[in-house]
Design a protein around this motif. Sequence first.
Motif, PDB file in Angstrom:
ATOM      1  N   GLU A 153      44.527 -27.236  25.463  1.00  0.00           N
ATOM      2  CA  GLU A 153      43.177 -27.495  25.980  1.00  0.00           C
ATOM      3  C   GLU A 153      42.208 -27.739  24.816  1.00  0.00           C
ATOM      4  OE1 GLU A 153      42.187 -28.150  28.881  1.00  0.00           O
ATOM      5  OE2 GLU A 153      43.940 -27.562  30.048  1.00  0.00           O
ATOM      6  N   ASN A 154      42.285 -26.890  23.802  1.00  0.00           N
ATOM      7  CA  ASN A 154      41.431 -27.078  22.628  1.00  0.00           C
ATOM      8  C   ASN A 154      41.762 -28.389  21.917  1.00  0.00           C
ATOM      9  OD1 ASN A 154      39.970 -24.711  22.908  1.00  0.00           O
ATOM     10  ND2 ASN A 154      41.443 -23.495  21.751  1.00  0.00           N
ATOM     11  N   THR A 157      40.208 -31.275  23.697  1.00  0.00           N
ATOM     12  CA  THR A 157      38.753 -31.327  23.466  1.00  0.00           C
ATOM     13  C   THR A 157      38.434 -32.099  22.200  1.00  0.00           C
ATOM     14  OG1 THR A 157      38.419 -29.228  24.615  1.00  0.00           O
ATOM     15  CG2 THR A 157      36.680 -29.927  23.076  1.00  0.00           C
ATOM     16  N   TYR A 158      39.167 -31.806  21.132  1.00  0.00           N
ATOM     17  CA  TYR A 158      38.851 -32.448  19.845  1.00  0.00           C
ATOM     18  C   TYR A 158      39.346 -33.890  19.776  1.00  0.00           C
ATOM     19  CZ  TYR A 158      36.578 -28.432  17.903  1.00  0.00           C
ATOM     20  OH  TYR A 158      35.659 -27.438  17.672  1.00  0.00           O
ATOM     21  N   LYS A 160      39.398 -35.836  22.312  1.00  0.00           N
ATOM     22  CA  LYS A 160      38.408 -36.571  23.117  1.00  0.00           C
ATOM     23  C   LYS A 160      37.150 -36.845  22.295  1.00  0.00           C
ATOM     24  CE  LYS A 160      39.959 -35.201  27.720  1.00  0.00           C
ATOM     25  NZ  LYS A 160      39.701 -34.428  28.949  1.00  0.00           N
ATOM     26  N   LYS A 161      36.800 -35.915  21.408  1.00  0.00           N
ATOM     27  CA  LYS A 161      35.657 -36.147  20.517  1.00  0.00           C
ATOM     28  C   LYS A 161      35.932 -37.343  19.597  1.00  0.00           C
ATOM     29  CE  LYS A 161      34.115 -31.277  20.267  1.00  0.00           C
ATOM     30  NZ  LYS A 161      32.674 -31.364  20.565  1.00  0.00           N
TER      31      LYS A 161
END
Length: 467
Positions: A153-154, A157-158, A160-161
């Motif tokens: 999940e983490n 997130t990154y 996607k950034k």
Amino acid sequence: MEFGLPDDNNNISLKKFESMLKTNNVLFFDSNEFENIIHHYLEIGKIVLAKKAIKLGLDQHPSSTNLKLFQTEIFVLENRFDEANKILETIHSLEPDNEEIYIQKANVLSKQDQHEKAVHTLLIALDLSSNDDGIGDLYALIGMEYLFLDQFENAKTYFKKCLDIDIEDYSALYNIVYCYDFLGENEEAITFLNKYLDKNPYCEVAWHQLGRQYVTVNEQDKALAAFEFAIISDDSFVGAYLEKGKVLEKKKLYHEAIENYKITLALEEPTSFALLRIGHCYDKLEKYDLAVQYYYKTVHEDPLLDKGWIAITKFYNRQKNYQKALNYINKAINIDSENVVYWKLYAQINLRLNFLEEAERGFKKTLDLGNYELQTWLSRADVLITLGEYEASILNLIQASEFYPDTAEIEFRLAGLNFTLHEHNKGHYHLKNGMLLNQEFNYIIEELFPNVMQKPSVKQIFLGAKK
């Protein structure tokens, strides 16, 4: 450290540097020239030349931070972590706000499997960074560290950034889909990819990945449409044609599948995968001459591909041409004698040809290589019985019973073997066990040990079970 593609000046520097290495003359280069030379050698994997450039660079520019950072990079590659850390601490005392120091520190930590600390260090670098491109690289590094930690999940997130900064960062896109795959979140992956395609509708990579997700959730028609859009976006995208071919095969549209596989052969060097799939399609269409032709091409293109040898062996097996099947499986074994599937086929084909010693050898090798399927044990036992090797067959079945305890097929065989060797007490024991476990397998005694069936005590047990 940012470096562009080598321009004319960089090419001149490289030629000058390589010319210098051939002589005893030491020429002067400014630090930027050294940085570009080192970067070039690292990019193409010429580590020895990179090390020479670093040494000469530091001799001429001993205070250059970037050259020292290159030195730490080399130390990390060589697992010399303490030396790398010493240099980084020295630079840090002089330039505490240099983000590159933290990136290299994180690299050292990552190589030592200290991924939590690496993430923490990269987050410090992120706070210090002001360059958009650099921030994107940092997001990617943090994402990778979270992948190492299985924190998907983490990681998502990154990555996607990364896409927020550069929508065409396909490495990040692949990693996001990988996270969804690992988490089994195929529907979520489909939603994400569709939203991404709203922003970047001609991205063949995203269409290709979307198609693969639809295949996973068994939406074959939607998968086909996605692969077709990938091809519209890039009509030379080999992966899309291959995936489209696989879906068409599942839908039993073999002619269309062949057409797509053949396009890949025209676009680039033939791949053994495409050749094999074409062979399978022709096989399904009962165009056997064409099928075997492509199976031949498969093993010629990639002799190490076991699926090719297995396909051609099974083809001749189905045609009942056992001699040719044996010929090809022997060729396969000569290339890879540790492939368990090859030995299994070898045993089965020799059995059909009634080459019992070779069949037994094949089944034994299959077991030695770790294939402990019940049928393999039983087949070997039956061959040994036919060969009259009763004690070897018993030993084989006792080993089988360790993997498959309380198995009627094993017990009836052990009963027959022990009666044959006049071990009546053991024979009665195993026969009663077999009858208790599953009477339906009592035909084993009749088929493999007809003489045993004539024994009054055996008949009595069988008659007693029927009452």
